[in-house]
Design an enzyme around this catalytic site. Structure first.
Site, PDB file in Angstrom:
ATOM      1  N   CYS A  78      15.943 -35.432  16.142  1.00  0.00           N
ATOM      2  CA  CYS A  78      15.824 -36.607  17.019  1.00  0.00           C
ATOM      3  C   CYS A  78      14.346 -36.973  17.095  1.00  0.00           C
ATOM      4  O   CYS A  78      13.569 -36.645  16.190  1.00  0.00           O
ATOM      5  CB  CYS A  78      16.448 -36.344  18.389  1.00  0.00           C
ATOM      6  SG  CYS A  78      15.686 -35.001  19.319  1.00  0.00           S
TER       7      CYS A  78
ATOM      8  N   ASP B 128      19.243 -42.418  22.920  1.00  0.00           N
ATOM      9  CA  ASP B 128      18.189 -41.616  23.544  1.00  0.00           C
ATOM     10  C   ASP B 128      18.401 -41.598  25.066  1.00  0.00           C
ATOM     11  O   ASP B 128      18.358 -42.647  25.700  1.00  0.00           O
ATOM     12  CB  ASP B 128      16.848 -42.280  23.195  1.00  0.00           C
ATOM     13  CG  ASP B 128      15.666 -41.496  23.709  1.00  0.00           C
ATOM     14  OD1 ASP B 128      15.871 -40.564  24.513  1.00  0.00           O
ATOM     15  OD2 ASP B 128      14.545 -41.822  23.294  1.00  0.00           O
TER      16      ASP B 128
ATOM     17  N   ASN C 239      12.747 -33.801  20.038  1.00  0.00           N
ATOM     18  CA  ASN C 239      13.296 -32.435  19.936  1.00  0.00           C
ATOM     19  C   ASN C 239      13.348 -31.743  21.296  1.00  0.00           C
ATOM     20  O   ASN C 239      13.210 -30.534  21.406  1.00  0.00           O
ATOM     21  CB  ASN C 239      12.514 -31.582  18.923  1.00  0.00           C
ATOM     22  CG  ASN C 239      13.191 -30.273  18.518  1.00  0.00           C
ATOM     23  OD1 ASN C 239      12.532 -29.296  18.185  1.00  0.00           O
ATOM     24  ND2 ASN C 239      14.500 -30.242  18.537  1.00  0.00           N
TER      25      ASN C 239
ATOM     26  N   CYS D 199      15.748 -33.378  23.810  1.00  0.00           N
ATOM     27  CA  CYS D 199      17.022 -33.808  24.418  1.00  0.00           C
ATOM     28  C   CYS D 199      18.187 -33.707  23.415  1.00  0.00           C
ATOM     29  O   CYS D 199      19.009 -32.792  23.506  1.00  0.00           O
ATOM     30  CB  CYS D 199      16.935 -35.242  24.949  1.00  0.00           C
ATOM     31  SG  CYS D 199      15.707 -35.476  26.253  1.00  0.00           S
ATOM     32  N   ARG D 200      18.266 -34.642  22.477  1.00  0.00           N
ATOM     33  CA  ARG D 200      19.473 -34.737  21.643  1.00  0.00           C
ATOM     34  C   ARG D 200      19.581 -33.635  20.602  1.00  0.00           C
ATOM     35  O   ARG D 200      20.637 -33.003  20.470  1.00  0.00           O
ATOM     36  CB  ARG D 200      19.528 -36.113  20.955  1.00  0.00           C
ATOM     37  CG  ARG D 200      19.746 -37.249  21.926  1.00  0.00           C
ATOM     38  CD  ARG D 200      19.420 -38.581  21.300  1.00  0.00           C
ATOM     39  NE  ARG D 200      17.990 -38.715  21.047  1.00  0.00           N
ATOM     40  CZ  ARG D 200      17.422 -39.724  20.389  1.00  0.00           C
ATOM     41  NH1 ARG D 200      18.178 -40.690  19.912  1.00  0.00           N
ATOM     42  NH2 ARG D 200      16.128 -39.761  20.218  1.00  0.00           N
ATOM     43  N   SER D 201      18.514 -33.402  19.802  1.00  0.00           N
ATOM     44  CA  SER D 201      18.679 -32.416  18.715  1.00  0.00           C
ATOM     45  C   SER D 201      18.780 -30.972  19.223  1.00  0.00           C
ATOM     46  O   SER D 201      19.550 -30.198  18.646  1.00  0.00           O
ATOM     47  CB  SER D 201      17.617 -32.572  17.618  1.00  0.00           C
ATOM     48  OG  SER D 201      16.322 -32.361  18.096  1.00  0.00           O
TER      49      SER D 201
HETATM   50  P1  4NP Z   1      14.950 -36.818  22.189  1.00  0.00           P
HETATM   51  O1  4NP Z   1      14.517 -37.675  23.470  1.00  0.00           O
HETATM   52  O2  4NP Z   1      14.438 -37.587  20.989  1.00  0.00           O
HETATM   53  O3  4NP Z   1      16.435 -36.819  22.268  1.00  0.00           O
HETATM   54  O4  4NP Z   1      14.319 -35.470  22.350  1.00  0.00           O
HETATM   55  C1  4NP Z   1      13.211 -38.061  23.753  1.00  0.00           C
HETATM   56  C2  4NP Z   1      12.334 -37.143  24.277  1.00  0.00           C
HETATM   57  C3  4NP Z   1      11.039 -37.531  24.615  1.00  0.00           C
HETATM   58  C4  4NP Z   1      10.660 -38.837  24.410  1.00  0.00           C
HETATM   59  C5  4NP Z   1      11.536 -39.756  23.861  1.00  0.00           C
HETATM   60  C6  4NP Z   1      12.819 -39.361  23.529  1.00  0.00           C
HETATM   61  N1  4NP Z   1       9.351 -39.244  24.779  1.00  0.00           N
HETATM   62  O5  4NP Z   1       9.061 -40.447  24.705  1.00  0.00           O
HETATM   63  O6  4NP Z   1       8.524 -38.376  25.139  1.00  0.00           O
END
Ligand code: 4NP
Length: 158
Positions: free
Chosen positions: A8, A125, A11, A13-15
């Site tokens: 993602c 996201d 790294n 939340c989703r992955s």
């Molecule tokens: P992820 O979510 O890609 O599912 O881990 C996010 C985590 C952090 C951020 C964006 C999306 N950020 O902007 O810091």
């Protein structure tokens, strides 16, 4: 050994959710679990070394998945040598992966939700969303795609 990498943006939340959910589902398939390795990474470096987002950890635990051992890392070109499946959560992650992919990658690079029978669909996201509902939605989608991936791996390895 088949190696699967979930990717993602951050790294956190989703992955990592996909990592923990897919790992848990593999536990129910002992023959397959001996032949499949799982990891996750983010296309961005912002959260490298950090544990998953507390909302992902909490919602994951409520749904039976343990994200606590995981730490964020960034996806790198060498991952294309190590992993047979590189599965992106959204189109932007997939585009970023294609930018760092070696030209002759012979593995499988696609959106993860292709394995839920939803070609082109994305795991949204949840990071900037209000409350936990976006995180539960992420778990629902990942569970469905994980079941599809397990079915494909069972066929491939049998
Ligand atoms: P992820 O979510 O890609 O599912 O881990 C996010 C985590 C952090 C951020 C964006 C999306 N950020 O902007 O810091």
């Amino acid at each position: 050994m088949i190696r699967v990498l979930f990717v993602c943006l951050g790294n956190i939340c989703r992955s990592p959710s996909a990592d923990a959910i897919f790992r848990k589902k593999l536990d129910d398939h002992p023959w397959l679990s001996k032949r499949v390795e799982v990891d996750s990474a983010g296309t961005a470096a912002w959260h490298v070394g950090k544990p998953p987002d507390p909302r992902s950890v909490r919602v994951g635990a409520e749904r039976g998945y343990d994200l606590t051992p995981l730490r964020a890392r960034q996806a790198v070109t060498a991952d294309f040598e190590a992993f047979d499946y590189i599965l992106a959560m959204d189109q932007s992650n997939l585009d970023n992966l294609k930018d760092i992919a070696p030209t002759h990658y012979s593995g499988h690079l696609s959106l993860f939700l292709d394995f839920a029978g939803q070609c082109g669909a994305e795991v949204p996201d949840p990071y900037y969303g209000e409350g936990d509902s976006g995180f539960h939605e992420v778990v629902d989608m990942i569970e469905a795609a994980s079941d599809g991936l397990i079915k494909q791996l069972e066929v491939r390895l049998s």
